[in-house]
Scaffold this motif. Structure first.
Motif, PDB file in Angstrom:
ATOM      1  N   ILE A   1       0.840  -1.207   0.000  1.00 29.84           N
ATOM      2  CA  ILE A   1       0.000   0.000   0.000  1.00 29.84           C
ATOM      3  C   ILE A   1       0.871   1.252   0.000  1.00 29.84           C
ATOM      4  N   GLY A   2       1.909   1.242   0.843  1.00 30.05           N
ATOM      5  CA  GLY A   2       2.814   2.387   0.877  1.00 30.05           C
ATOM      6  C   GLY A   2       3.525   2.601  -0.451  1.00 30.05           C
ATOM      7  N   GLY A   3       3.952   1.498  -1.078  1.00 30.22           N
ATOM      8  CA  GLY A   3       4.640   1.601  -2.354  1.00 30.22           C
ATOM      9  C   GLY A   3       3.756   2.121  -3.479  1.00 30.22           C
ATOM     10  N   LEU A   4       2.480   1.743  -3.452  1.00 30.78           N
ATOM     11  CA  LEU A   4       1.546   2.205  -4.484  1.00 30.78           C
ATOM     12  C   LEU A   4       1.187   3.672  -4.316  1.00 30.78           C
ATOM     13  N   LEU A   5       1.086   4.127  -3.059  1.00 28.70           N
ATOM     14  CA  LEU A   5       0.647   5.498  -2.799  1.00 28.70           C
ATOM     15  C   LEU A   5       1.773   6.522  -2.903  1.00 28.70           C
ATOM     16  N   SER A   6       2.985   6.114  -2.575  1.00 24.29           N
ATOM     17  CA  SER A   6       4.097   7.069  -2.509  1.00 24.29           C
ATOM     18  C   SER A   6       4.290   7.884  -3.790  1.00 24.29           C
ATOM     19  N   PRO A   7       4.266   7.266  -4.985  1.00 22.93           N
ATOM     20  CA  PRO A   7       4.452   8.074  -6.199  1.00 22.93           C
ATOM     21  C   PRO A   7       3.335   9.088  -6.435  1.00 22.93           C
ATOM     22  N   LEU A   8       2.147   8.821  -5.904  1.00 15.54           N
ATOM     23  CA  LEU A   8       1.012   9.715  -6.125  1.00 15.54           C
ATOM     24  C   LEU A   8       1.130  11.016  -5.355  1.00 15.54           C
ATOM     25  N   VAL A   9       1.979  11.028  -4.323  1.00 17.88           N
ATOM     26  CA  VAL A   9       2.126  12.225  -3.494  1.00 17.88           C
ATOM     27  C   VAL A   9       2.640  13.407  -4.318  1.00 17.88           C
ATOM     28  N   GLY A  10       3.460  13.121  -5.327  1.00 15.73           N
ATOM     29  CA  GLY A  10       4.071  14.197  -6.097  1.00 15.73           C
ATOM     30  C   GLY A  10       3.402  14.518  -7.413  1.00 15.73           C
ATOM     31  N   ILE A  11       2.161  14.084  -7.613  1.00 14.17           N
ATOM     32  CA  ILE A  11       1.540  14.260  -8.936  1.00 14.17           C
ATOM     33  C   ILE A  11       1.251  15.725  -9.281  1.00 14.17           C
ATOM     34  N   ARG A  12       1.219  16.605  -8.280  1.00 21.70           N
ATOM     35  CA  ARG A  12       0.970  18.028  -8.562  1.00 21.70           C
ATOM     36  C   ARG A  12       2.191  18.891  -8.291  1.00 21.70           C
ATOM     37  N   GLY A  13       3.362  18.266  -8.301  1.00 14.42           N
ATOM     38  CA  GLY A  13       4.591  19.029  -8.106  1.00 14.42           C
ATOM     39  C   GLY A  13       4.957  19.148  -6.643  1.00 14.42           C
ATOM     40  N   ASN A  14       6.027  19.908  -6.391  1.00 15.83           N
ATOM     41  CA  ASN A  14       6.563  20.009  -5.036  1.00 15.83           C
ATOM     42  C   ASN A  14       6.241  21.334  -4.354  1.00 15.83           C
ATOM     43  N   GLN A  15       5.226  22.033  -4.855  1.00 16.48           N
ATOM     44  CA  GLN A  15       4.821  23.293  -4.242  1.00 16.48           C
ATOM     45  C   GLN A  15       3.420  23.215  -3.636  1.00 16.48           C
ATOM     46  N   THR A  16       2.922  22.019  -3.455  1.00 16.32           N
ATOM     47  CA  THR A  16       1.620  21.825  -2.817  1.00 16.32           C
ATOM     48  C   THR A  16       1.629  20.508  -2.062  1.00 16.32           C
ATOM     49  N   TYR A  17       0.847  20.470  -0.973  1.00 17.57           N
ATOM     50  CA  TYR A  17       0.727  19.204  -0.241  1.00 17.57           C
ATOM     51  C   TYR A  17      -0.703  18.682  -0.265  1.00 17.57           C
ATOM     52  N   VAL A  18      -1.468  19.115  -1.285  1.00 13.76           N
ATOM     53  CA  VAL A  18      -2.840  18.615  -1.448  1.00 13.76           C
ATOM     54  C   VAL A  18      -2.859  17.094  -1.619  1.00 13.76           C
ATOM     55  N   PRO A  19      -2.056  16.516  -2.548  1.00 15.68           N
ATOM     56  CA  PRO A  19      -2.093  15.053  -2.682  1.00 15.68           C
ATOM     57  C   PRO A  19      -1.696  14.333  -1.396  1.00 15.68           C
TER      58      PRO A  19
END
Length: 294
Positions: free
Chosen positions: A244-262
């Motif tokens: 679960i952690g491995g699948l979710l980790s890449p999704l954290v950065g889908i909107r770049g590194n200037q937001t923490y919405v994901p």
């Protein structure tokens, strides 16, 4: 590969030796070790690099591996009793996996543990970008925040081991999940407030530290009836957390590194999902009992 084997076998050994509150207490100790060494390892690695180059890191790892091998070879005794030993046959392994996967209660606890740990993976993946890029924390400042959250895991895991005798594993699990959900909601709300470091770091502390309170009772309750398949059960629990952690980790950065919405959204989904599995299903399966935790 060796690390994966160590994680699985150490948990199976815990199930061989302990049960009930004692199992929760011992797994809390394992959680504390898991929380301490990610804090100490970078510091130790930095000290090593003062005396050697990057190749020296691998020499140190080789020495540690040799010590572990010799200690296991010379001092470790088999904990699996003959009554629960299984043939080394792929059919037996398949039967064990099939039995565990069809066990709804066991798989529910595995999902709870996996989702809460998945939320922590989201924090690990996104926190450096969020805290350093958006809130201008220095590398030292980020390391301090990371260390404080690691200490939170250690402290809460030890608290879980002690409180399991008074509250029982099930109530302890409910408390940990509830606090994790409140922390996730607070982090998500901070998206709509004026940007402030504490509005992010305080919720993250509760989200991360609750991993130490949730995982020991969830593991203990999941393993209560798995004496026969302890090794396979431990493997599935570990796989759930890392998958679960491995699948979710890449999704954290889908909107770049200037937001923490994901990051905030995924953490919220994970912890609410874990709480709903517990509240809607597991809560109805096992009665509360503060004397033995089941």
């Amino acid at each position: 590969m060796s690390g994966a084997a160590g994680l699985v076998i150490s948990r199976a050994i815990a199930r061989d030796l302990y049960q009930g509150n004692e199992l929760t207490k011992f797994f809390s100790l394992l959680m504390a070790v898991n929380g301490v060494f990610p804090i100490l390892s970078p510091i130790f690695g930095g000290m090593v690099l003062k005396f050697t180059d990057w190749k020296g890191i691998f020499i140190v790892l080789g020495i540690i591996g040799t010590i572990l091998f010799l200690a296991t070879l010379l001092y470790f005794k088999e904990t699996l009793t003959i009554d629960y030993s299984q043939e080394n046959d792929p059919k037996v392994i398949f039967t064990a996996l099939k039995s565990l996967i069809s066990d709804k209660i066991f798989m529910s606890y595995a999902l709870v543990q996996g989702l809460v740990t998945g939320a922590m993976f989201c924090y690990i993946s996104g926190s450096s970008f969020v805290l350093q890029n958006m809130f201008s924390l220095s590398a030292q400042g980020f390391s301090l925040v990371f260390a404080i959250n690691g200490i939170g895991i250690v402290f809460m895991s030890q608290a879980a081991g002690r409180l399991s005798y008074r509250l029982g594993e099930k109530l302890l699990l409910q408390i940990g999940l509830s606090i994790a959900v409140f922390g996730s909601i607070a982090l998500f709300i901070s998206l709509f407030l004026p940007k402030h470091l504490l509005a992010v770091t305080i919720p993250l502390f509760f989200i991360v530290s609750m991993v130490g309170m949730v995982n020991p009772p969830a593991f203990s309750l999941a393993m209560q009836n798995q004496k026969k398949w302890a090794g396979s059960a431990s493997a599935i629990l570990g796989l759930g957390m890392n998958l679960i952690g491995g699948l979710l980790s890449p999704l954290v950065g889908i909107r770049g590194n200037q937001t923490y919405v994901p990051m905030a959204l995924l953490i919220l989904i994970c912890n609410i999902g874990a709480f709903l599995i517990f509240y809607l299903y597991l809560n109805r399966q096992i009665p509360y009992n503060s004397s033995n935790g089941i």
